[in-house]
Design a protein around this motif. Structure first.
Motif, PDB file in Angstrom:
ATOM      1  N   PRO A 206       0.885  -0.905   0.393  1.00 31.98           N
ATOM      2  CA  PRO A 206      -0.077  -0.230  -0.417  1.00 31.98           C
ATOM      3  C   PRO A 206       0.450   1.457  -0.130  1.00 31.98           C
ATOM      4  O   PRO A 206      -0.082   2.344  -0.499  1.00 31.98           O
ATOM      5  N   GLY A 207       2.076   1.222   0.086  1.00 35.82           N
ATOM      6  CA  GLY A 207       3.209   2.320   0.088  1.00 35.82           C
ATOM      7  C   GLY A 207       3.075   2.322   1.238  1.00 35.82           C
ATOM      8  O   GLY A 207       2.432   1.859   3.146  1.00 35.82           O
ATOM      9  N   TRP A 208       4.405   3.216   2.292  1.00 36.97           N
ATOM     10  CA  TRP A 208       4.764   3.879   3.062  1.00 36.97           C
ATOM     11  C   TRP A 208       3.537   4.816   4.129  1.00 36.97           C
ATOM     12  O   TRP A 208       3.752   6.045   2.898  1.00 36.97           O
ATOM     13  N   VAL A 209       2.565   4.871   4.452  1.00 38.27           N
ATOM     14  CA  VAL A 209       1.756   5.503   4.910  1.00 38.27           C
ATOM     15  C   VAL A 209       1.924   5.872   5.761  1.00 38.27           C
ATOM     16  O   VAL A 209       1.492   5.587   7.143  1.00 38.27           O
ATOM     17  N   GLN A 210       0.914   7.227   5.661  1.00 37.66           N
ATOM     18  CA  GLN A 210       0.782   8.152   7.306  1.00 37.66           C
ATOM     19  C   GLN A 210       0.218   7.280   8.288  1.00 37.66           C
ATOM     20  O   GLN A 210      -1.038   6.536   7.548  1.00 37.66           O
ATOM     21  N   GLY A 211       0.579   7.311   9.687  1.00 37.83           N
ATOM     22  CA  GLY A 211      -0.152   6.319  10.314  1.00 37.83           C
ATOM     23  C   GLY A 211       0.628   6.130  11.429  1.00 37.83           C
ATOM     24  O   GLY A 211       1.611   6.284  11.672  1.00 37.83           O
ATOM     25  N   GLU A 212      -0.281   5.510  12.531  1.00 35.78           N
ATOM     26  CA  GLU A 212       0.048   4.632  13.229  1.00 35.78           C
ATOM     27  C   GLU A 212       2.092   3.584  12.979  1.00 35.78           C
ATOM     28  O   GLU A 212       2.469   3.797  13.796  1.00 35.78           O
ATOM     29  N   MET A 213       1.121   3.183  12.179  1.00 34.89           N
ATOM     30  CA  MET A 213       1.982   1.712  11.967  1.00 34.89           C
ATOM     31  C   MET A 213       3.392   2.648  10.578  1.00 34.89           C
ATOM     32  O   MET A 213       4.476   2.342  10.578  1.00 34.89           O
ATOM     33  N   GLY A 214       3.106   2.931  10.134  1.00 41.95           N
ATOM     34  CA  GLY A 214       4.340   4.013   8.910  1.00 41.95           C
ATOM     35  C   GLY A 214       5.002   4.958   9.501  1.00 41.95           C
ATOM     36  O   GLY A 214       5.586   4.971   9.067  1.00 41.95           O
ATOM     37  N   GLY A 218       9.650   6.869  13.105  1.00 38.40           N
ATOM     38  CA  GLY A 218      10.043   7.480  13.566  1.00 38.40           C
ATOM     39  C   GLY A 218      10.032   8.692  12.451  1.00 38.40           C
ATOM     40  O   GLY A 218       9.956   9.833  12.413  1.00 38.40           O
ATOM     41  N   TYR A 219      10.122   8.218  11.359  1.00 38.85           N
ATOM     42  CA  TYR A 219       9.994   8.882   9.881  1.00 38.85           C
ATOM     43  C   TYR A 219       8.325   9.148   9.759  1.00 38.85           C
ATOM     44  O   TYR A 219       7.958   8.138   9.093  1.00 38.85           O
ATOM     45  N   MET A 220       8.261  10.358   9.380  1.00 41.87           N
ATOM     46  CA  MET A 220       7.027  10.547   8.809  1.00 41.87           C
ATOM     47  C   MET A 220       7.019  10.918   7.044  1.00 41.87           C
ATOM     48  O   MET A 220       7.756  11.176   6.813  1.00 41.87           O
ATOM     49  N   PRO A 221       6.138   8.932   6.559  1.00 45.99           N
ATOM     50  CA  PRO A 221       5.708   9.040   5.826  1.00 45.99           C
ATOM     51  C   PRO A 221       4.943   9.999   5.374  1.00 45.99           C
ATOM     52  O   PRO A 221       4.826  11.028   5.596  1.00 45.99           O
ATOM     53  N   THR A 222       4.852  10.570   3.760  1.00 42.92           N
ATOM     54  CA  THR A 222       4.677  11.520   2.619  1.00 42.92           C
ATOM     55  C   THR A 222       3.429  10.490   1.906  1.00 42.92           C
ATOM     56  O   THR A 222       2.374  11.972   1.277  1.00 42.92           O
ATOM     57  N   LEU A 223       2.677   9.929   1.905  1.00 41.15           N
ATOM     58  CA  LEU A 223       2.236   9.739   1.354  1.00 41.15           C
ATOM     59  C   LEU A 223       0.510   9.242   2.326  1.00 41.15           C
ATOM     60  O   LEU A 223       1.008   8.537   3.672  1.00 41.15           O
ATOM     61  N   LYS A 225      -2.940   8.097   3.308  1.00 40.50           N
ATOM     62  CA  LYS A 225      -3.680   6.763   3.634  1.00 40.50           C
ATOM     63  C   LYS A 225      -5.021   6.889   1.787  1.00 40.50           C
ATOM     64  O   LYS A 225      -5.282   6.129   1.884  1.00 40.50           O
ATOM     65  N   GLU A 226      -5.574   8.382   1.836  1.00 38.57           N
ATOM     66  CA  GLU A 226      -6.873   8.261   0.995  1.00 38.57           C
ATOM     67  C   GLU A 226      -5.707   7.509  -0.454  1.00 38.57           C
ATOM     68  O   GLU A 226      -6.833   7.515  -1.134  1.00 38.57           O
ATOM     69  N   GLU A 227      -4.886   8.555  -0.390  1.00 37.31           N
ATOM     70  CA  GLU A 227      -4.185   8.397  -2.002  1.00 37.31           C
ATOM     71  C   GLU A 227      -3.670   7.350  -2.101  1.00 37.31           C
ATOM     72  O   GLU A 227      -3.988   6.272  -3.084  1.00 37.31           O
ATOM     73  N   SER A 228      -3.326   6.352  -1.239  1.00 36.39           N
ATOM     74  CA  SER A 228      -2.688   4.861  -1.077  1.00 36.39           C
ATOM     75  C   SER A 228      -3.800   3.937  -1.212  1.00 36.39           C
ATOM     76  O   SER A 228      -4.100   2.855  -2.548  1.00 36.39           O
ATOM     77  N   VAL A 229      -5.442   4.265  -0.525  1.00 36.12           N
ATOM     78  CA  VAL A 229      -6.304   3.270  -0.908  1.00 36.12           C
ATOM     79  C   VAL A 229      -7.172   3.695  -2.137  1.00 36.12           C
ATOM     80  O   VAL A 229      -7.154   2.879  -2.895  1.00 36.12           O
ATOM     81  N   GLN A 230      -7.241   4.970  -2.711  1.00 37.55           N
ATOM     82  CA  GLN A 230      -7.961   5.199  -4.496  1.00 37.55           C
ATOM     83  C   GLN A 230      -6.876   4.545  -4.799  1.00 37.55           C
ATOM     84  O   GLN A 230      -7.443   3.995  -5.955  1.00 37.55           O
ATOM     85  N   GLY A 231      -5.857   4.474  -4.982  1.00 37.39           N
ATOM     86  CA  GLY A 231      -4.426   3.508  -6.001  1.00 37.39           C
ATOM     87  C   GLY A 231      -4.964   2.298  -6.001  1.00 37.39           C
ATOM     88  O   GLY A 231      -4.974   1.616  -7.299  1.00 37.39           O
ATOM     89  N   MET A 232      -4.936   2.051  -4.609  1.00 37.08           N
ATOM     90  CA  MET A 232      -4.980   0.233  -5.194  1.00 37.08           C
ATOM     91  C   MET A 232      -6.371  -0.323  -5.479  1.00 37.08           C
ATOM     92  O   MET A 232      -6.289  -1.259  -5.857  1.00 37.08           O
ATOM     93  N   LEU A 233      -7.549   0.364  -5.220  1.00 39.09           N
ATOM     94  CA  LEU A 233      -8.851   0.059  -5.790  1.00 39.09           C
ATOM     95  C   LEU A 233      -8.331  -0.331  -7.643  1.00 39.09           C
ATOM     96  O   LEU A 233      -9.403  -0.760  -8.062  1.00 39.09           O
ATOM     97  N   ASN A 234      -7.784   1.556  -7.669  1.00 41.71           N
ATOM     98  CA  ASN A 234      -7.250   1.436  -9.066  1.00 41.71           C
ATOM     99  C   ASN A 234      -6.891   0.184  -9.109  1.00 41.71           C
ATOM    100  O   ASN A 234      -7.039  -0.391 -10.406  1.00 41.71           O
ATOM    101  N   VAL A 235      -5.941  -0.317  -8.719  1.00 43.68           N
ATOM    102  CA  VAL A 235      -5.189  -2.093  -8.725  1.00 43.68           C
ATOM    103  C   VAL A 235      -6.236  -2.531  -9.305  1.00 43.68           C
ATOM    104  O   VAL A 235      -6.535  -3.233 -10.313  1.00 43.68           O
ATOM    105  N   PHE A 236      -7.194  -2.756  -8.361  1.00 35.61           N
ATOM    106  CA  PHE A 236      -8.077  -4.022  -8.157  1.00 35.61           C
ATOM    107  C   PHE A 236      -8.803  -4.118  -9.088  1.00 35.61           C
ATOM    108  O   PHE A 236      -9.551  -5.697  -9.797  1.00 35.61           O
ATOM    109  N   SER A 237      -9.389  -2.877  -9.564  1.00 37.29           N
ATOM    110  CA  SER A 237      -9.630  -3.149 -10.837  1.00 37.29           C
ATOM    111  C   SER A 237      -9.703  -3.249 -12.096  1.00 37.29           C
ATOM    112  O   SER A 237     -10.138  -3.812 -13.273  1.00 37.29           O
ATOM    113  N   THR A 238      -7.931  -3.317 -12.070  1.00 36.38           N
ATOM    114  CA  THR A 238      -7.794  -3.640 -12.961  1.00 36.38           C
ATOM    115  C   THR A 238      -7.344  -5.430 -13.070  1.00 36.38           C
ATOM    116  O   THR A 238      -6.264  -5.731 -14.452  1.00 36.38           O
TER     117      THR A 238
END
Length: 257
Positions: A206-214, A218-223, A225-238
């Motif tokens: 899903p990418g290195w996503v902002q949030g508790e796990m990501g 101690g490093y703050m990801p830039t991705l 979760k909204e962008e990650s999930v939209q991307g994953m759903l696009n992948v699922f459709s293909t």
């Protein structure tokens, strides 16, 4: 690109992070699933999920602990009863945890726990819900494998890619990496077998996503979760039969094992 329109979906670990965002975006689809099962260990404190369920009659919250075989079986019985003879189109094994550990400090307990959640939990979910996935495969669209017909999505990570070792410079997270590498192998094996049953299976990063796990390193990801999930759903459709057993990023790129 195809249109993602599964009639029934189950998401594990849906009380926060990517799981919760997956539920939100499924509900926002032009044609949302008729039955969307959002599972978590403790629904009574899953306030965001409960608020969504109050607004959407197609959202069902279920108690499910992927560490417990009995809990998985109970959830299966509930889903089967609610589907009333229909199959389950899409199973998303999303539940996960991460520990900030190193090669020197990693514990046996953490190793056991993350293998239990990421690998054994995903295996038991797929095995237990297989009758409902097979039912969907037999009664759904017959023009090849797809997420609209029957599919298992294992949420993995490029941190578990032996070739890529995503984010090594920010943390070893050894139990997480090893368990995700094992999940990738499980996905490859499932993909080879389940396609014969009409069921698609892939692993997705899903990418290195902002949030508790990501942000655990101690490093703050830039991705986001909204962008990650939209991307994953696009992948699922293909996805189709040629993708079975594959490992992909949220952007649709093929990832190395």
């Amino acid at each position: 690109m195809g249109v993602l329109e599964p009639s029934s979906v189950l998401v594990t670990g849906a009380n926060r992070g990517l799981g919760l965002e997956l539920v939100r975006q499924f509900l926002q689809m032009p044609k949302p699933p008729q039955m969307l099962f959002a599972t978590c260990r403790n629904p009574s404190v899953a306030q965001d999920l409960r608020e969504l369920a109050a607004q959407h009659s197609n959202l069902r919250i279920l108690r499910l602990d992927v560490e417990s075989k009995a809990s998985i079986q109970e959830a299966f019985v509930s889903v089967k009863d609610q589907l009333k003879g229909l199959g389950l189109n899409l199973l998303i094994n999303n539940a996960g945890r991460v520990f900030s550990s190193s090669v020197f400090s990693e514990s046996e307990e953490n190793m056991h726990l993350l293998y239990q959640i990421h690998v054994i939990g995903s295996l038991k979910m797929s095995q237990t819900f297989l009758p409902l996935l097979k039912k969907a495969a037999q009664t759904g669209p017959q023009d090849g494998l797809s997420c609209n017909r029957a599919a298992v999505i294992n949420v993995s990570s490029a941190a578990g890619s032996i070739t890529t070792l995503l984010g090594w410079e920010y943390g070893h997270i050894l139990s997480y990496r090893c368990s995700k590498a094992a999940l990738n192998m499980l996905t490859q094996c499932q993909g080879l077998v389940l396609k014969e049953e009409g069921i698609l299976c892939i692993a997705i990063h899903p990418g290195w996503v902002q949030g508790e796990m990501g942000s655990s390193s101690g490093y703050m990801p830039t991705l986001k979760k909204e962008e990650s999930v939209q991307g994953m759903l696009n992948v699922f459709s293909t996805l189709s039969e040629e993708n079975s057993g594959g490992f992909y990023s949220w952007e649709g790129k093929v990832l190395p094992w």
